[in-house]
Design an enzyme around this catalytic site. Structure first.
Site, short mmCIF file in Angstrom:
data_model
loop_
_atom_site.label_atom_id
_atom_site.label_comp_id
_atom_site.label_asym_id
_atom_site.label_seq_id
_atom_site.Cartn_x
_atom_site.Cartn_y
_atom_site.Cartn_z
N ASP A 102 7.54 -1.81 -10.43
CA ASP A 102 6.43 -1.24 -9.64
C ASP A 102 6.33 0.28 -9.80
OD1 ASP A 102 5.17 -3.40 -7.94
OD2 ASP A 102 7.28 -3.76 -7.49
N GLU A 107 2.24 6.64 -5.57
CA GLU A 107 1.81 7.06 -4.23
C GLU A 107 2.82 6.67 -3.15
OE1 GLU A 107 -2.21 6.60 -1.70
OE2 GLU A 107 -1.35 4.68 -2.27
N ASP A 108 3.48 5.55 -3.37
CA ASP A 108 4.38 5.03 -2.33
C ASP A 108 5.66 5.84 -2.17
OD1 ASP A 108 2.65 2.97 -1.65
OD2 ASP A 108 3.34 1.76 -3.34
N ARG A 127 12.36 -1.19 -4.53
CA ARG A 127 11.60 -0.03 -5.03
C ARG A 127 12.25 1.31 -4.67
NH1 ARG A 127 5.39 0.20 -4.27
NH2 ARG A 127 5.85 1.83 -5.77
N ARG A 178 5.87 -2.65 5.49
CA ARG A 178 6.69 -1.68 4.75
C ARG A 178 7.06 -0.44 5.58
NH1 ARG A 178 5.88 -2.59 -0.95
NH2 ARG A 178 5.81 -4.86 -1.12
N HIS A 206 -0.92 -2.32 2.74
CA HIS A 206 -0.82 -0.97 3.29
C HIS A 206 -2.11 -0.59 4.03
CE1 HIS A 206 2.00 -0.13 -0.34
NE2 HIS A 206 2.75 -0.11 0.74
N VAL A 295 -1.14 -7.39 -8.53
CA VAL A 295 0.15 -7.15 -7.87
C VAL A 295 -0.06 -6.21 -6.67
CG1 VAL A 295 1.74 -7.73 -9.74
CG2 VAL A 295 0.73 -5.44 -9.67
N CYS A 301 -2.84 4.20 -5.30
CA CYS A 301 -1.40 4.06 -5.50
C CYS A 301 -0.94 4.60 -6.86
CB CYS A 301 -0.96 2.62 -5.34
SG CYS A 301 -1.56 1.56 -6.63
C1 CIR Z 1 4.27 -3.39 -4.08
O1 CIR Z 1 4.18 -4.49 -3.54
O2 CIR Z 1 4.98 -2.50 -3.61
C2 CIR Z 1 3.50 -3.15 -5.36
N1 CIR Z 1 3.41 -4.36 -6.09
C3 CIR Z 1 2.11 -2.64 -5.08
C4 CIR Z 1 2.14 -1.29 -4.43
C5 CIR Z 1 0.78 -0.74 -4.23
N2 CIR Z 1 0.85 0.51 -3.59
C6 CIR Z 1 -0.19 1.10 -3.03
O3 CIR Z 1 -1.29 0.59 -3.03
N3 CIR Z 1 0.01 2.27 -2.43
#
Ligand code: CIR
Length: 309
Positions: A102, A107-108, A127, A178, A206, A295, A301
């Site tokens: 991932d 962004e996460d 992650r 999350r 999110h 996904v 992101c």
């Molecule tokens: C996840 O589940 O963490 C990743 N497959 C997708 C994350 C997407 N993040 C976002 O939109 N900020």
């Protein structure tokens, strides 16, 4: 009144009214300088290449019948990065990681406001290691003076950057699968000058999978009850936001960069977004990241946006 016409697609038009408050006329009465002052300014973006193990990325939804195509996802991601390069003086691209499927969803990993960066303790254990590479980049970046680790503030705090919608005036944070209350508390500690507002998230990964901002006073959110209750929880109208309502949830995730919005090319919401952009004196660029959406990824992101001097 184009935005109202997109709002009219809501299942409950009466409830929509407090939020469907943008109109051409009301905006035309605003001096152009005031509309321009609402723009979101960005000097740099950080992106990361797609992992060769993207097929193993996390998904909330059962994998679609059609498996994710690495080639197509890469092409779509490259197009998005090119779009950022056209709009920004600097885009720093990090290499992909085999260990983190991932990893392109940068962004996460961090929330940055001007010279302060808060590295996240991501909600999904698989992650968490992605943060290390981001830390190294930020620590070397001129203009970033404080890099704080969420984990150093609270052992129990978790937060994904995709839950943090910073409009320039407020920090709305999704309370999601999350992100937890302790994570939100750390955001309050690190960014005390902003009101940090917890917003319960259901039915999406999110907060920003559902709602984003076009400029400092304009949100983009889904039509129907989902959007209505979200906007109520955010007290969007009371906080002075106008809202563009779209029937396609994927299209609600837009990226605001220096007077342009980058948006998903969703045919059912394209016209409404184009009209909304025009009414807000913003340019618009459409890209397609539908392969990454398999996904659970949205547009925002794929980059961390910075305003560093
Ligand atoms: C996840 O589940 O963490 C990743 N497959 C997708 C994350 C997407 N993040 C976002 O939109 N900020």
């Amino acid at each position: 009144m184009h935005i109202r016409s997109s709002a009219a697609a809501s299942s409950n038009h009466t409830m929509m009214l407090p939020f469907a408050c943008t109109s051409s006329r009301s905006l035309l009465r605003l001096p152009l300088a005031r509309i321009s002052a609402r723009r979101c300014f960005v000097t740099m973006a950080i992106t990361r290449e797609i992992s060769p193990r993207l097929a193993h990325a996390l998904t909330l939804t059962p994998p679609s019948e059609e498996p994710i195509s690495f080639e197509l996802a890469k092409k779509q991601h490259d197009d998005y990065v090119l779009c950022l390069k056209r709009l920004l003086p600097a885009v720093k691209e990090l290499p992909a990681s085999e260990d983190y499927p991932d990893c392109c969803f940068v962004e996460d990993t961090v929330v940055v406001v001007r010279d302060r960066a808060l590295l996240m303790n991501l909600g999904h254990e698989s992650r968490r290691g992605e943060v290390q590479d981001m830390k190294q980049v930020l620590e070397k970046l001129p203009g970033i003076n404080h890099v704080v680790n969420m984990k150093s503030k609270s052992d129990s705090a978790t937060c994904d950057g995709g839950d943090v919608l910073f409009t320039g005036r407020h920090m709305f944070v999704g309370l999601s699968g999350r992100t937890n209350e302790d994570g939100i508390q750390v955001l309050r500690e690190v960014f005390p000058e902003y009101e940090v507002i917890a917003v319960p998230v259901s039915g999406a990964l999110h907060l920003k999978s559902l709602v984003t901002h076009m400029d400092t006073h304009t949100l983009v959110a889904p039509t129907g009850e989902l959007g209505d209750s979200l906007l109520q929880d955010m007290q969007a109208a009371e906080r002075g936001y106008e809202v563009v309502r779209l029937s396609n949830i994927l299209a609600c995730n837009v990226v605001a960069v220096n007077g342009t919005i980058i948006a998903q090319d969703c045919p059912d919401s394209k016209l409404a977004l184009q009209e909304a952009a025009e009414e807000n004196n913003l340019a618009i660029e459409f890209v397609d990241t539908s392969e990454l959406a398999k996904v659970d990824a949205a547009l925002t992101c794929c980059s961390v946006l910075l305003d560093v001097k």
